[in-house]
Design a protein around this motif. Structure first.
Motif, PDB file in Angstrom:
ATOM      1  N   PHE A   1       0.823  -1.206   0.000  1.00 40.43           N
ATOM      2  CA  PHE A   1       0.000   0.000   0.000  1.00 40.43           C
ATOM      3  C   PHE A   1       0.859   1.258   0.000  1.00 40.43           C
ATOM      4  O   PHE A   1       0.513   2.258  -0.642  1.00 40.43           O
ATOM      5  N   SER A   2       1.968   1.237   0.710  1.00 40.09           N
ATOM      6  CA  SER A   2       2.860   2.388   0.711  1.00 40.09           C
ATOM      7  C   SER A   2       3.391   2.653  -0.686  1.00 40.09           C
ATOM      8  O   SER A   2       3.558   3.816  -1.092  1.00 40.09           O
ATOM      9  N   SER A   3       3.651   1.590  -1.440  1.00 40.27           N
ATOM     10  CA  SER A   3       4.073   1.744  -2.835  1.00 40.27           C
ATOM     11  C   SER A   3       2.966   2.395  -3.654  1.00 40.27           C
ATOM     12  O   SER A   3       3.211   3.313  -4.445  1.00 40.27           O
ATOM     13  N   LEU A   4       1.728   1.932  -3.455  1.00 39.01           N
ATOM     14  CA  LEU A   4       0.588   2.528  -4.159  1.00 39.01           C
ATOM     15  C   LEU A   4       0.435   4.006  -3.792  1.00 39.01           C
ATOM     16  O   LEU A   4       0.303   4.871  -4.667  1.00 39.01           O
ATOM     17  N   ALA A   5       0.462   4.300  -2.500  1.00 43.31           N
ATOM     18  CA  ALA A   5       0.246   5.672  -2.050  1.00 43.31           C
ATOM     19  C   ALA A   5       1.366   6.595  -2.531  1.00 43.31           C
ATOM     20  O   ALA A   5       1.112   7.732  -2.949  1.00 43.31           O
ATOM     21  N   THR A   6       2.592   6.115  -2.476  1.00 40.33           N
ATOM     22  CA  THR A   6       3.718   6.917  -2.936  1.00 40.33           C
ATOM     23  C   THR A   6       3.581   7.230  -4.421  1.00 40.33           C
ATOM     24  O   THR A   6       3.765   8.383  -4.856  1.00 40.33           O
ATOM     25  N   THR A   7       3.256   6.224  -5.205  1.00 38.51           N
ATOM     26  CA  THR A   7       3.099   6.413  -6.651  1.00 38.51           C
ATOM     27  C   THR A   7       1.969   7.385  -6.952  1.00 38.51           C
ATOM     28  O   THR A   7       2.115   8.302  -7.776  1.00 38.51           O
ATOM     29  N   LEU A   8       0.831   7.211  -6.296  1.00 40.78           N
ATOM     30  CA  LEU A   8      -0.319   8.065  -6.567  1.00 40.78           C
ATOM     31  C   LEU A   8      -0.072   9.500  -6.114  1.00 40.78           C
ATOM     32  O   LEU A   8      -0.348  10.457  -6.839  1.00 40.78           O
ATOM     33  N   ARG A   9       0.465   9.663  -4.908  1.00 38.56           N
ATOM     34  CA  ARG A   9       0.666  11.017  -4.384  1.00 38.56           C
ATOM     35  C   ARG A   9       1.711  11.791  -5.173  1.00 38.56           C
ATOM     36  O   ARG A   9       1.674  13.023  -5.223  1.00 38.56           O
ATOM     37  N   ARG A  10       2.653  11.089  -5.787  1.00 38.60           N
ATOM     38  CA  ARG A  10       3.646  11.774  -6.619  1.00 38.60           C
ATOM     39  C   ARG A  10       3.001  12.425  -7.846  1.00 38.60           C
ATOM     40  O   ARG A  10       3.614  13.272  -8.484  1.00 38.60           O
ATOM     41  N   GLY A  11       1.787  12.009  -8.171  1.00 35.89           N
ATOM     42  CA  GLY A  11       1.064  12.692  -9.228  1.00 35.89           C
ATOM     43  C   GLY A  11       0.610  14.079  -8.825  1.00 35.89           C
ATOM     44  O   GLY A  11       0.301  14.911  -9.683  1.00 35.89           O
ATOM     45  N   PHE A  12       0.572  14.341  -7.497  1.00 40.35           N
ATOM     46  CA  PHE A  12       0.012  15.591  -6.996  1.00 40.35           C
ATOM     47  C   PHE A  12       0.987  16.385  -6.128  1.00 40.35           C
ATOM     48  O   PHE A  12       0.655  17.461  -5.659  1.00 40.35           O
ATOM     49  N   SER A  13       2.159  15.824  -5.897  1.00 40.32           N
ATOM     50  CA  SER A  13       3.152  16.493  -5.056  1.00 40.32           C
ATOM     51  C   SER A  13       4.553  16.104  -5.519  1.00 40.32           C
ATOM     52  O   SER A  13       4.781  14.951  -5.908  1.00 40.32           O
ATOM     53  N   ASP A  14       5.480  17.058  -5.444  1.00 38.29           N
ATOM     54  CA  ASP A  14       6.878  16.776  -5.762  1.00 38.29           C
ATOM     55  C   ASP A  14       7.697  16.510  -4.501  1.00 38.29           C
ATOM     56  O   ASP A  14       8.927  16.439  -4.559  1.00 38.29           O
ATOM     57  N   ALA A  15       7.017  16.356  -3.368  1.00 34.99           N
ATOM     58  CA  ALA A  15       7.714  16.177  -2.093  1.00 34.99           C
ATOM     59  C   ALA A  15       7.133  14.994  -1.334  1.00 34.99           C
ATOM     60  O   ALA A  15       6.589  15.142  -0.238  1.00 34.99           O
TER      61      ALA A  15
ATOM     62  N   ARG B   1      -2.946 -11.227 -13.303  1.00 38.09           N
ATOM     63  CA  ARG B   1      -2.469 -10.410 -12.188  1.00 38.09           C
ATOM     64  C   ARG B   1      -1.527  -9.288 -12.639  1.00 38.09           C
ATOM     65  O   ARG B   1      -1.588  -8.173 -12.128  1.00 38.09           O
ATOM     66  N   TYR B   2      -0.631  -9.572 -13.595  1.00 38.73           N
ATOM     67  CA  TYR B   2       0.351  -8.563 -14.010  1.00 38.73           C
ATOM     68  C   TYR B   2       0.033  -8.024 -15.398  1.00 38.73           C
ATOM     69  O   TYR B   2       0.921  -7.841 -16.232  1.00 38.73           O
ATOM     70  N   LEU B   3      -1.234  -7.729 -15.648  1.00 34.30           N
ATOM     71  CA  LEU B   3      -1.679  -7.272 -16.959  1.00 34.30           C
ATOM     72  C   LEU B   3      -0.931  -6.010 -17.398  1.00 34.30           C
ATOM     73  O   LEU B   3      -0.572  -5.863 -18.569  1.00 34.30           O
ATOM     74  N   TYR B   4      -0.689  -5.092 -16.482  1.00 35.72           N
ATOM     75  CA  TYR B   4      -0.026  -3.825 -16.821  1.00 35.72           C
ATOM     76  C   TYR B   4       1.408  -3.759 -16.295  1.00 35.72           C
ATOM     77  O   TYR B   4       1.983  -2.682 -16.178  1.00 35.72           O
ATOM     78  N   GLY B   5       1.985  -4.906 -15.989  1.00 35.79           N
ATOM     79  CA  GLY B   5       3.341  -4.942 -15.475  1.00 35.79           C
ATOM     80  C   GLY B   5       3.375  -5.422 -14.033  1.00 35.79           C
ATOM     81  O   GLY B   5       2.392  -5.343 -13.308  1.00 35.79           O
ATOM     82  N   GLU B   6       4.524  -5.918 -13.619  1.00 35.62           N
ATOM     83  CA  GLU B   6       4.676  -6.446 -12.266  1.00 35.62           C
ATOM     84  C   GLU B   6       4.872  -5.318 -11.264  1.00 35.62           C
ATOM     85  O   GLU B   6       5.611  -4.360 -11.513  1.00 35.62           O
ATOM     86  N   HIS B   7       4.199  -5.444 -10.141  1.00 35.88           N
ATOM     87  CA  HIS B   7       4.335  -4.477  -9.059  1.00 35.88           C
ATOM     88  C   HIS B   7       5.450  -4.945  -8.139  1.00 35.88           C
ATOM     89  O   HIS B   7       5.316  -5.954  -7.445  1.00 35.88           O
ATOM     90  N   ARG B   8       6.552  -4.210  -8.110  1.00 34.87           N
ATOM     91  CA  ARG B   8       7.695  -4.582  -7.283  1.00 34.87           C
ATOM     92  C   ARG B   8       7.869  -3.586  -6.147  1.00 34.87           C
ATOM     93  O   ARG B   8       7.824  -2.369  -6.359  1.00 34.87           O
TER      94      ARG B   8
END
Length: 418
Positions: free
Chosen positions: A281-295, A372-379
Motif C-alpha cells: 500500500f505504501s508503494s501505491l500511495a507513494t506512486t499516486l501522491r507523486r502525481g500531486f506532489s513533488d515532495a 495479475r500482471y496485466l499492466y506490469g509487475e508491481h515490485r
C-alpha cells in the motif's frame, strides 16, 4: 525505477513553484470558496443532512498546510473537491424530486473489507461478475446524474469520458495502473461514494493529509453511511440490483456504523501479513501522491501507514466482537492468489449463496482477461518504506495472534474443499 511525468506536467509544476515563491498559490483551496463555486455551478444550495462541512474544512486545511501539493496537484485537488461537492448537491436535489429513489431496498449487501492490498479488489471484481450481484462502476459513481439505465448501461457516453480522465491519472502518476487497475467499467470502491460526504479515506490515498485521516478515525460515521446508502439507492433506481457487492479497506474501522445502516450486511474480511500489505500500500500511495506532489517521502509514507492501519485493524477487531459470527467470513490473501474461484465458492457456501454455472464461467473469463500482471509487475520491498518486523510485532501483535492462521494459506478453504 519511477517513470517521469510528461514534460508539460513538469513545466506546469515548475511554474507553480515559482509563483509559490512569490507568495501566489492558485487555485485557492479554501472551503468557503469551493462551497460558493459549487453553488454557482449547479444553481443549488442544499447539501443535505449528511454533508460534513467540518470534514471539508479539515481536509482543505491539511491540503494547504501538509500535502505539499504541486501546481498540477492544486489544480487536480480543486477539480476533485469541486466535483464531489457538485455531486452532493445534485444527488440531494434529485432525491427530493423523485420519491422512488428513497423507496429503493438495499437487500443483504456483501461487503469486502480488510487491510489494503490483501486481495479485496480481485475478490470484489470476481463476485461482481455474478448476475445476482451489482457493483458500482467507476463511471456511474463519478457522474451519477442522470441515474444509470439498464438499457444503455454498457454504452453510456459517460464511460468514454471517465476512461479519458483515468488515462490522465496514469500520466500524472506513471506506473499506478500496474499497482491498481483503473477503468470506467471496473467496480469502484466505496471510498469514492463516501467522498461526496467529505468523510472518506479517498482523500488519504491521493494526498498527504495525516491530520484529516486521524480526525476521521475519531468521527461518528453514521451520517457517512446514510449518505452511502442514498448513493446506492440513486444508482439502482433505474438499474435494479438484487444484491450489491461493495468494498473498501476503510470499512474495517467503521463496522459498527456499517451494520447500523445495513443490519443484514454480509462481511468478508481478507487477511495478509501486515508488513507485506503495508509495504504494497505504501508503494501505491507513494506512486499516486507523486502525481500531486513533488515532495513525497517513502519513509514517511511507510511510517504513517504502518501506524494508521494498526489503529484501523484495532478498531475493526473491537467492533467485530459485536457482530454475529455468521455475519462475517475470513479469507487469506495466499488463498486468493492460489485459487480465487475456490475462495469465492467458500464465501458463497458460508453465506448460503449459490454459484451458478453461468456466473462461474463469467468469473473464469474475467480471470483470463485480467491476469495479475496485466499492466506490469508491481515490485516493492519493506526496506523501501523503512518497515521492520519488530515494528509489525509491536503494532499488530493482537491481530497476528488472532488471525495468524489466515496469513499462511488454506485456512479459508479447508472448511469447504479438500
Amino acid at each position: 525505477v519511477a517513470v517521469k511525468q510528461p514534460a508539460y506536467v513538469r513545466a506546469c509544476n515548475r511554474l507553480g513553484a515559482g509563483l509559490a515563491g512569490l507568495g501566489v498559490e492558485l487555485p485557492a483551496l479554501h472551503a468557503d470558496l469551493l462551497l460558493r463555486r459549487a453553488v454557482r455551478r449547479t444553481g443549488l444550495e442544499d447539501f443535505g443532512p449528511h454533508f460534513s462541512r467540518e470534514g471539508l474544512e479539515r481536509l482543505t486545511a491539511d491540503l494547504a498546510e501538509t500535502a505539499a501539493l504541486s501546481q498540477v496537484g492544486r489544480i487536480a485537488a480543486r477539480f476533485n473537491l469541486l466535483d464531489h461537492l457538485c455531486v452532493n448537491l445534485r444527488l440531494t436535489e434529485y432525491r427530493a424530486g423523485r420519491p422512488e429513489v428513497a423507496a429503493q431496498v438495499l437487500d443483504r449487501p456483501l461487503f469486502i473489507v480488510g487491510l489494503p492490498r490483501t486481495g479485496t479488489t480481485i475478490l470484489f471484481e470476481l463476485i461482481a461478475q455474478d448476475p445476482q450481484f451489482r457493483s458500482p462502476a467507476s463511471w456511474e459513481v463519478r457522474k451519477p446524474l442522470p441515474p444509470p439505465a439498464r438499457e444503455d448501461y454498457d454504452s453510456d457516453d459517460r464511460i468514454r469520458s471517465t476512461d479519458r480522465l483515468l488515462g490522465l491519472l496514469e500520466k500524472l502518476a506513471p506506473g499506478f495502473r500496474a499497482i491498481h487497475a483503473i477503468g470506467a467499467r471496473l467496480p469502484q470502491e466505496c471510498v469514492y461514494l463516501l467522498a461526496s460526504s467529505f468523510l472518506s479515506e479517498q482523500f488519504g490515498y491521493m494526498y498527504n493529509v495525516p491530520r484529516y485521516r486521524s480526525w476521521l478515525l475519531q468521527q461518528d460515521m453514521s451520517g457517512a453511511y446514510a449518505w452511502h446508502a442514498r448513493f446506492l439507492q440513486h444508482l439502482q433506481v433505474d438499474c435494479s440490483a438484487r444484491h450489491w457487492v461493495l468494498k473498501t479497506p476503510a470499512h474495517l474501522a467503521c463496522l459498527q456504523s456499517l451494520v447500523a445502516q445495513y443490519p443484514d450486511a454480509r462481511i468478508v474480511w481478507t487477511h495478509r501479513r501486515p508488513l507485506d500489505a503495508i509495504a504494497s500500500f505504501s508503494s501505491l500511495a507513494t506512486t499516486l501522491r507523486r502525481g500531486f506532489s513533488d515532495a513525497v517521502d517513502p519513509l514517511a509514507v511507510g511510517d504513517y501507514e504502518m501506524s494508521h492501519y494498526a489503529r484501523v485493524v484495532e478498531m475493526g477487531m473491537a467492533q467485530r466482537g459485536a457482530l454475529a459470527p455468521s455475519q462475517c467470513f475470513d479469507v487469506g490473501f495466499a488463498d486468493i492468489c492460489a485459487d480465487p474461484l475456490a475462495v469465492v465458492q467458500a464465501v458463497y457456501a458460508h453465506f448460503g449463496l449459490s454459484l451458478g454455472a453461468a456466473a462461474r464461467a463469467a468469473m473464469e473469463r474475467y480471470l483470463q482477461r485480467r491476469p495479475r500482471y496485466l499492466y506490469g509487475e508491481h515490485r516493492y520491498s519493506w526496506e523501501q518504506f523503512g518497515l521492520l518486523p519488530d515494528r509489525e510485532a509491536e503494532l499488530y501483535g493482537p491481530y497476528l495472534e488472532r488471525y495468524g492462521q489466515w496469513l499462511t494459506g488454506q485456512a479459508a478453504l479447508s472448511r469447504f474443499v479438500g
